[in-house]
Write a protein that holds these residues in place. Structure first.
Motif, mmCIF file in Angstrom:
data_model
loop_
_atom_site.group_PDB
_atom_site.id
_atom_site.type_symbol
_atom_site.label_atom_id
_atom_site.label_comp_id
_atom_site.label_asym_id
_atom_site.label_seq_id
_atom_site.Cartn_x
_atom_site.Cartn_y
_atom_site.Cartn_z
ATOM 1 N N PHE A 2 -10.985 12.521 4.222
ATOM 2 C CA PHE A 2 -11.783 11.674 5.100
ATOM 3 C C PHE A 2 -11.274 11.835 6.527
ATOM 4 C CE2 PHE A 2 -8.388 9.503 2.891
ATOM 5 C CZ PHE A 2 -7.623 8.970 3.905
ATOM 6 N N ASP A 3 -12.101 11.423 7.494
ATOM 7 C CA ASP A 3 -11.755 11.577 8.915
ATOM 8 C C ASP A 3 -11.376 10.268 9.583
ATOM 9 O OD1 ASP A 3 -12.477 14.447 9.058
ATOM 10 O OD2 ASP A 3 -14.502 13.694 8.702
ATOM 11 N N VAL A 4 -11.971 9.158 9.133
ATOM 12 C CA VAL A 4 -11.756 7.847 9.753
ATOM 13 C C VAL A 4 -11.661 6.795 8.653
ATOM 14 C CG1 VAL A 4 -12.591 6.177 11.462
ATOM 15 C CG2 VAL A 4 -13.197 8.568 11.706
ATOM 16 N N VAL A 5 -10.811 5.793 8.890
ATOM 17 C CA VAL A 5 -10.681 4.681 7.945
ATOM 18 C C VAL A 5 -11.145 3.388 8.625
ATOM 19 C CG1 VAL A 5 -9.110 3.330 6.505
ATOM 20 C CG2 VAL A 5 -8.716 5.792 6.804
ATOM 21 N N VAL A 6 -12.020 2.663 7.932
ATOM 22 C CA VAL A 6 -12.496 1.355 8.384
ATOM 23 C C VAL A 6 -12.054 0.330 7.342
ATOM 24 C CG1 VAL A 6 -14.549 -0.061 8.850
ATOM 25 C CG2 VAL A 6 -14.485 2.333 9.596
ATOM 26 N N ALA A 7 -11.688 -0.859 7.796
ATOM 27 C CA ALA A 7 -11.280 -1.908 6.861
ATOM 28 C C ALA A 7 -11.745 -3.263 7.352
ATOM 29 C CB ALA A 7 -9.763 -1.911 6.694
ATOM 30 N N THR A 8 -12.119 -4.134 6.420
ATOM 31 C CA THR A 8 -12.378 -5.519 6.791
ATOM 32 C C THR A 8 -11.022 -6.197 6.984
ATOM 33 O OG1 THR A 8 -12.532 -6.080 4.437
ATOM 34 C CG2 THR A 8 -14.609 -5.678 5.608
ATOM 35 N N PRO A 9 -10.950 -7.218 7.840
ATOM 36 C CA PRO A 9 -9.653 -7.846 8.154
ATOM 37 C C PRO A 9 -8.879 -8.310 6.924
ATOM 38 C CG PRO A 9 -11.327 -8.610 9.692
ATOM 39 C CD PRO A 9 -12.046 -7.807 8.651
ATOM 40 N N ASP A 10 -9.592 -8.814 5.918
ATOM 41 C CA ASP A 10 -8.919 -9.320 4.718
ATOM 42 C C ASP A 10 -8.273 -8.218 3.881
ATOM 43 O OD1 ASP A 10 -11.807 -8.767 4.336
ATOM 44 O OD2 ASP A 10 -11.353 -9.090 2.228
ATOM 45 N N MET A 11 -8.608 -6.965 4.176
ATOM 46 C CA MET A 11 -8.051 -5.840 3.418
ATOM 47 C C MET A 11 -6.819 -5.235 4.084
ATOM 48 S SD MET A 11 -9.936 -5.635 0.773
ATOM 49 C CE MET A 11 -9.531 -4.045 0.095
ATOM 50 N N MET A 12 -6.451 -5.717 5.270
ATOM 51 C CA MET A 12 -5.366 -5.075 6.012
ATOM 52 C C MET A 12 -3.997 -5.232 5.346
ATOM 53 S SD MET A 12 -6.532 -3.181 8.268
ATOM 54 C CE MET A 12 -4.996 -2.751 9.114
ATOM 55 N N GLY A 13 -3.818 -6.312 4.557
ATOM 56 C CA GLY A 13 -2.567 -6.454 3.811
ATOM 57 C C GLY A 13 -2.402 -5.319 2.819
ATOM 58 N N VAL B 242 -4.115 -2.323 3.013
ATOM 59 C CA VAL B 242 -4.076 -1.067 3.767
ATOM 60 C C VAL B 242 -2.685 -0.847 4.371
ATOM 61 C CG1 VAL B 242 -5.106 0.234 5.680
ATOM 62 C CG2 VAL B 242 -6.541 -1.223 4.251
ATOM 63 N N GLY B 243 -1.999 -1.956 4.689
ATOM 64 C CA GLY B 243 -0.657 -1.856 5.265
ATOM 65 C C GLY B 243 0.316 -1.067 4.407
ATOM 66 N N ARG B 244 0.059 -1.019 3.100
ATOM 67 C CA ARG B 244 0.917 -0.232 2.207
ATOM 68 C C ARG B 244 0.864 1.257 2.537
ATOM 69 N NH1 ARG B 244 -1.186 -2.416 -3.636
ATOM 70 N NH2 ARG B 244 -1.209 -4.660 -3.179
ATOM 71 N N LEU B 245 -0.213 1.658 3.207
ATOM 72 C CA LEU B 245 -0.411 3.075 3.532
ATOM 73 C C LEU B 245 0.042 3.419 4.949
ATOM 74 C CD1 LEU B 245 -3.992 3.456 2.017
ATOM 75 C CD2 LEU B 245 -1.867 4.314 1.020
ATOM 76 N N GLY B 246 0.661 2.446 5.626
ATOM 77 C CA GLY B 246 1.041 2.644 7.028
ATOM 78 C C GLY B 246 1.854 3.903 7.269
ATOM 79 N N LYS B 247 2.777 4.210 6.373
ATOM 80 C CA LYS B 247 3.668 5.358 6.579
ATOM 81 C C LYS B 247 2.945 6.694 6.446
ATOM 82 C CE LYS B 247 8.053 3.175 5.360
ATOM 83 N NZ LYS B 247 9.208 3.174 4.418
ATOM 84 N N VAL B 248 1.825 6.709 5.713
ATOM 85 C CA VAL B 248 1.095 7.973 5.570
ATOM 86 C C VAL B 248 -0.125 8.053 6.493
ATOM 87 C CG1 VAL B 248 1.871 8.521 3.244
ATOM 88 C CG2 VAL B 248 -0.133 7.061 3.528
ATOM 89 N N LEU B 249 -0.782 6.904 6.728
ATOM 90 C CA LEU B 249 -1.946 6.912 7.625
ATOM 91 C C LEU B 249 -1.529 6.918 9.091
ATOM 92 C CD1 LEU B 249 -4.418 4.356 5.948
ATOM 93 C CD2 LEU B 249 -4.389 6.848 5.732
ATOM 94 N N GLY B 250 -0.447 6.174 9.416
ATOM 95 C CA GLY B 250 -0.009 6.048 10.808
ATOM 96 C C GLY B 250 0.251 7.374 11.498
ATOM 97 N N PRO B 251 1.103 8.232 10.935
ATOM 98 C CA PRO B 251 1.414 9.521 11.592
ATOM 99 C C PRO B 251 0.197 10.434 11.772
ATOM 100 C CG PRO B 251 3.042 9.022 9.904
ATOM 101 C CD PRO B 251 1.937 8.029 9.739
#
Length: 229
Positions: free
Chosen positions: A111-122, A124-133
């Motif tokens: 995928f090219d872009v990730v969209v999330a509803t605010p309630d899903m950010m907790g 999605v935060g688990r993926l911070g180390k792989v999505l962030g970079p």
């Protein structure tokens, strides 16, 4: 570094010491697109800010009037009605824990872009180390953390791009394809330039637009006068 004949021929058309007007530069960049595929035209904007300081960050998103020429694959983290809304709006992938497991377990990035509803950010935060970079973490400033998933998906599919500073205070963005022609590329350039100009932090001192260079995927860089849009 060895450069092929096509690159060398293109480089002969460009005065490396000159600061071109944007329209002239974009005419040249189309002329120098020599590859067998439709090359992407990229812009690199160096800003007079220090990205190490929180009050000098420059980040946002803008819809290019002519799109990017690329099909954007959108992944949406949502549940219930919002998941159904995302699917109806044309999201390529919609899910929650299942997508987290797929990304973590299979190292999947189709995928090219990730969209999330605010309630899903907790979640999605688990993926911070792989999505962030990879620059894929959803962000409210980019409009990718939102309850209006329909609007977010439609804008991304229409050519919305995110701009943000790298560690060297440069913004790198696609402007479209060489096949667009100079006029459509100019419309996209002006839209992006204006957005970055409006995003100038109040803490920025001195010259804001330091330098601008455009190039095709395989072509030489062309310097643009940063004072002109």
């Amino acid at each position: 570094m060895f450069r092929g004949k096509k690159y060398q021929d293109s480089a002969k058309l460009i005065d490396s010491a000159k600061l071109y007007d944007p329209s002239e530069a974009l005419g040249l960049v189309v002329q120098t697109a020599k590859a067998k595929f439709d090359e992407t035209v990229e812009v690199h904007i160096r800003l007079g800010v220090d990205s190490r300081h929180a009050d000098q960050q420059v980040r946002g998103a803008v819809v290019l009037p002519n799109g990017t020429g690329k099909t954007t694959k959108v992944l949406v983290f949502a549940k219930g009605d919002k998941a159904a809304e995302a699917e109806a709006a044309g999201a390529d992938f919609v899910g929650a824990e299942d997508l987290v497991a797929k990304i973590q377990g299979e190292n999947w990035f189709g995928f090219d872009v990730v969209v999330a509803t605010p309630d899903m950010m907790g979640l999605v935060g688990r993926l911070g180390k792989v999505l962030g970079p990879k620059g894929l973490m959803p962000n409210p400033k980019a409009g990718t953390v939102t309850m209006d998933v329909k609007k977010a998906i439609e804008e991304l599919k229409a050519g919305k791009i995110e701009y943000r500073l790298d560690k060297t205070n440069i913004i790198h963005c696609p402007l479209g394809k060489a096949s667009f022609g100079a006029d459509k590329l100019m419309e996209n350039y002006t839209t992006l330039y204006d957005a970055v100009l409006k995003a100038k932090p109040s803490a920025a001192k001195g010259q804001y637009m330091k330098s601008i260079v455009i190039s095709t995927t395989m072509g030489p860089g062309i310097k643009i006068n940063p004072a002109k849009a």
